[in-house]
Scaffold this motif. Structure first.
Motif, PDB file in Angstrom:
ATOM      1  N   LYS A 131      -3.857  -4.781   7.551  1.00  0.00           N
ATOM      2  CA  LYS A 131      -4.483  -3.787   8.313  1.00  0.00           C
ATOM      3  C   LYS A 131      -2.535  -3.330   8.299  1.00  0.00           C
ATOM      4  N   PRO A 132      -2.655  -1.412   8.525  1.00  0.00           N
ATOM      5  CA  PRO A 132      -1.162  -1.327   8.583  1.00  0.00           C
ATOM      6  C   PRO A 132      -0.652  -1.809   9.561  1.00  0.00           C
ATOM      7  N   ARG A 153     -13.127   2.238   9.111  1.00  0.00           N
ATOM      8  CA  ARG A 153     -12.236   2.665   9.213  1.00  0.00           C
ATOM      9  C   ARG A 153     -11.038   1.962  10.136  1.00  0.00           C
ATOM     10  N   SER A 199      -7.257   3.398   6.948  1.00  0.00           N
ATOM     11  CA  SER A 199      -7.289   2.130   5.821  1.00  0.00           C
ATOM     12  C   SER A 199      -9.027   1.893   6.159  1.00  0.00           C
ATOM     13  N   PRO A 210       0.607  -1.253  -0.267  1.00  0.00           N
ATOM     14  CA  PRO A 210       0.272   0.150  -0.268  1.00  0.00           C
ATOM     15  C   PRO A 210       0.774   1.002  -0.389  1.00  0.00           C
ATOM     16  N   PHE A 238      -7.177   1.344   0.941  1.00  0.00           N
ATOM     17  CA  PHE A 238      -5.701   2.727   2.213  1.00  0.00           C
ATOM     18  C   PHE A 238      -6.102   3.875   1.128  1.00  0.00           C
ATOM     19  N   PRO A 272     -10.094  -4.530   6.000  1.00  0.00           N
ATOM     20  CA  PRO A 272      -9.854  -3.116   4.545  1.00  0.00           C
ATOM     21  C   PRO A 272      -8.887  -3.416   3.334  1.00  0.00           C
ATOM     22  N   ARG A 281     -12.479  -0.421   4.902  1.00  0.00           N
ATOM     23  CA  ARG A 281     -13.734  -1.007   4.211  1.00  0.00           C
ATOM     24  C   ARG A 281     -14.513  -0.625   3.131  1.00  0.00           C
TER      25      ARG A 281
END
Length: 806
Positions: free
Chosen positions: A623-624, A518, A645, A174, A495, A492, A647
């Motif tokens: 996820k981040p 988020r 991030s 991402p 991004f 998610p 969805r």
């Protein structure tokens, strides 16, 4: 005349004797091997196709430098079809706007695998032609263009041909994504955007047979910055495919083992039941050669009937097994070829050689005296053929699965557990025998423990059967749970990157107004790890190419006051003032420990931080995630952009487009198409493993049924003896139920312990997943064991007690 007599007797023995269970056991092996190998072959083909479609080819060469024309000519000589791609970032200019984009310059035969969907008004296209420019959906709003408008890419003006609906080649990073555009490879030179020093990557795609792909690989030696990619090296699907293949082969072998045990028990019972018959024939003058011919004809008819029956049932079973997968398997299905038709009878033959051969060798050696002394145990002469026959399936298994670590772990656990469980079971029962008072239970325990070897073998076989069923099902469950964490259904799929601090609050409010779920916002700073404990990594390892990848490039750093909810601290405490939390993988690779002082460089500014925690990070959950998370006081003054991030569903594209128009400087990475493809693969794997596990359970139940049938039939003489000595029908009935209830409960409890130990070894060294307990089987498995045994005994006990009903 003698030959006809031998054939007629062999035929009668097959249908009116004890050989029909042997035919059934062999047919079961052939049917299971055929069905599983055919289905596993098709599933593996489908999964391989899915993996290759996400690469757009069977084999990909990634390179940071273009290949010389003579090299490409040599690779083309392998016979594999090739296609080239040049990927670079550049600015795209329309009459109204400009936007930084990622351009994929492809040839007209791209993709070699998978589907490319390009929409031009109402028409759909699947190829990129010279002079065309296809844009990702968001670029139409970002550049404020429509189909037919002009867009400048470098020195070249291209006409927008339409929208990219879907493309096979997808990426998961991402932090390095920009809206994508497709153009033709022949237009790159005219655009003039690829120059010395430009950041460009090259991909060379190949499609062909396994031999052609092997020739491609062997015909080129990789240099720095190059690597081969196939379906097993994909960003997220490689480990799933490898583990699913391991589980498929493990299930096939365990089904064969359980069916072979069924066959062995049946053959042993047949040999014992025919000892007196063969002794009588020998006493009437039959020679050993005649006995061999008689048995050989029986075996020939037996194998022919079992093969025909097994292949027919296997083909029908493979069709039935595919029914639950109809919605996820492609049409038409890949063919399974001739291998299952050959593999089924071959495996049955390999299993039958020792299972049938060893008891029959003992049967041939039976002396004529056995006709007068049935009770006397026939001691066969030591025959070297017995050892040779026993080694055949073992050597075949080694040759077929010598590199399958998962399989050998299970087999090692099986052998170890069989011995331990048998001994432990006998000890438990002897301990219980001294403490029970009720006559029925005391008599049942006395009957079980009277012959420790026989009782231990029965308990070990029952416990091992239940343990195998548990392992198959629990391993399937743990694999699926791990793969669901790879990409949860609520993961998610969009991004938002490069959010400036001054627009962060407004952007988050806009996302929340649309009721979009988020993540928290993460600050992102780019930097490098350059030293540890006062030593510079450049001095420790002067050759840059030999350093760890994390030391050769910039990394994404962040800071937080608290631990992210999807991370777990393994060592230390969350960073206090001047501290940094390190991801466990990079800590292991670089030898980082608590208390180490690390030196970082961000925008040419160097600073140090002390390692005060090691974190476990699940990189696959979309996820981040970060290698290094700092104490805010240490780095929050550094310039940063922000990341979130969230969805979105497929029908919410208008929300994404509106965000792109209102915030043109924020980069949106849309992974919805990619997420959908991964979910399809996960669904295919989940259903496939569930179906195969179900078939393995059925095979295990047949083994249990055979084991109980044989042990119950051995009770017939004892029941008659008890009845002669005055035991009532009720007492005999109660004793039988108590005996098998105790055996079932004890074997079920032992199977729980064995399954947990075996699963711990499998999870740690087999599939490399976190070891955990499975409390769901602690109560359910003994209960299931008692229930299954009681159902079987209830079905068969009537025949045993029938002579008692006067």
């Amino acid at each position: 005349m003698r030959k006809n007599l031998v054939w007629r007797w062999a035929w009668r023995e097959l249908f009116h004797g004890q050989l029909w269970p042997v035919v059934a056991a062999l047919a079961l092996i052939i049917a299971c091997v055929f069905a599983l190998s055919a289905l596993a072959g098709r599933i593996e083909s489908v999964l391989t196709q899915q993996g290759r479609s996400m690469l757009a080819a069977d084999l990909v060469l990634r390179s940071n430098q273009p290949l010389a024309p003579e090299v490409l000519t040599a690779l083309d000589a392998s016979g594999a079809e090739g296609s080239d791609q040049t990927r670079f970032g550049t600015m795209a200019f329309s009459d109204n706007n400009m936007q930084l984009i990622t351009v994929k310059a492809v040839e007209s035969n791209y993709p070699l695998r998978g589907a490319l969907e390009l929409q031009s008004d109402a028409e759909m296209h699947d190829k990129v032609q010279p002079g065309e420019l296809w844009l990702e959906e968001r670029l139409f709003s970002l550049l404020d263009v429509k189909r037919g408008d002009q867009v400048d890419v470098g020195d070249l003006t291209l006409t927008v041909s339409g929208m990219i609906v879907s493309e096979p080649e997808l990426s998961f990073n991402p932090f390095s994504q920009m809206p994508a555009a497709l153009m033709h490879q022949s237009d790159v030179e005219a655009a003039g955007v690829v120059r010395p020093g430009s950041r460009v990557s090259y991909r060379y795609f190949f499609r062909g047979s396994d031999n052609e792909l092997a020739a491609v690989k062997s015909g080129y030696t990789l240099t720095d910055g190059q690597r081969w990619i196939d379906e097993n090296d994909g960003d997220r699907t490689g480990d799933m495919l490898e583990r699913s293949r391991g589980y498929l082969s493990l299930t096939v072998v365990l089904v064969i083992i359980m069916a072979a045990a069924t066959l062995l028990l049946t053959c042993q019972h047949y040999a014992d039941s025919r000892t007196q018959t063969l002794a009588m024939v020998k006493s009437l003058g039959a020679q050993r050669s005649w006995v061999r011919r008689w048995l050989a004809r029986q075996l020939l008819m037996l194998m022919v009937m079992a093969t025909v029956l097994g292949l027919g049932i296997g083909a029908a079973l493979e069709y039935l097994l595919r029914l639950p997968l109809a919605d996820v398997l492609p049409s038409p299905l890949p063919s399974y070829g001739m291998l299952p038709w050959i593999l089924g009878p071959l495996v049955a033959l390999l299993v039958a050689l020792p299972a049938l051969g060893i008891p029959l060798i003992r049967l041939i050696e039976a002396p004529a005296m056995s006709v007068l002394q049935e009770q006397s145990k026939v001691r066969a002469r030591k025959n070297p053929w017995s050892w040779a026959l026993a080694s055949v399936p073992i050597l075949a298994l080694i040759a077929w699965s010598y590199d399958n670590r998962l399989l050998w772990l299970v087999l090692a656990a099986l052998v170890l557990m069989l011995s331990l469980l048998a001994g432990l079971g006998v000890m438990v029962l002897r301990f219980a025998q001294k403490r029970v008072k009720r006559p029925a239970f005391k008599l049942a325990l006395s009957r079980i423990t009277r012959n420790p070897a026989s009782s231990g073998a029965q308990l070990g076989a029952l416990a091992t059967s239940f343990m195998l069923l548990s392992i198959i099902w629990l391993l399937r469950t743990d694999l699926l749970e791990d793969w669901q964490q790879t990409l949860p259904v609520d993961a998610p799929n969009v991004f938002a990157l490069n959010i400036a601090k001054q627009e962060l609050d407004d952007y988050l409010s806009r996302v929340d107004e649309n009721n979009i779920e988020r993540s928290e916002a993460y600050p992102i700073i780019r930097g490098r790890l350059i030293g540890k404990n006062g030593d510079n990594y450049a001095d420790l390892e002067p050759n840059r190419e030999e350093r760890d990848e994390a030391l050769r490039r910039e990394l994404n750093f962040t800071w937080r006051d608290t631990l992210p909810s999807h991370n777990e601290v393994l060592q230390g405490t969350w960073p206090s003032e001047g501290g940094v939390s390190v991801e466990s993988g990079i800590a292991e690779r670089l030898g980082l420990r608590l208390g180490d002082e690390l030196t970082f460089s961000v925008s040419s500014q160097e600073f140090t931080a002390t390692v005060n925690s090691i974190r476990d990070v699940e990189w696959r959950n979309m996820k981040p995630n970060f290698y290094f998370i700092f104490d805010p006081a240490l780095v929050e003054t550094l310039p940063a952009n922000w990341l979130i991030s969230f969805r979105l569903e497929q029908e919410q594209s208008d929300v994404l487009n509106q965000l792109g128009r209102d915030y043109p400087t924020i980069t949106l990475l849309d992974l919805r198409t990619m997420s959908g493809r991964i979910q399809v693969i996960l669904k295919q794997i989940s259903l496939s493993l569930s179906v195969l596990a179900g078939l393995a359970v059925v095979s295990g139940l047949l083994l249990l049924l055979t084991l109980l049938r044989i042990t119950l039939s051995e009770r017939q003489r004892e029941i008659m003896l008890y009845r002669t000595l005055g035991a009532s029908k009720k007492r005999i009935n109660t004793t039988l139920w108590a005996e098998y209830g105790i055996m079932a409960f004890v074997s079920g409890c032992m199977a729980v312990g064995g399954a947990e130990l075996a699963m711990a070894a499998l999870l740690k060294w087999g599939v490399e997943l976190p070891v955990r307990l499975h409390p769901e089987v602690w109560l359910s498995l003994p209960t299931l064991a008692v229930g299954l045994v009681f159902l079987t005994v209830a079905w068969m006990i009537r025949g045993l007690l029938q002579p008692l009903r006067q």
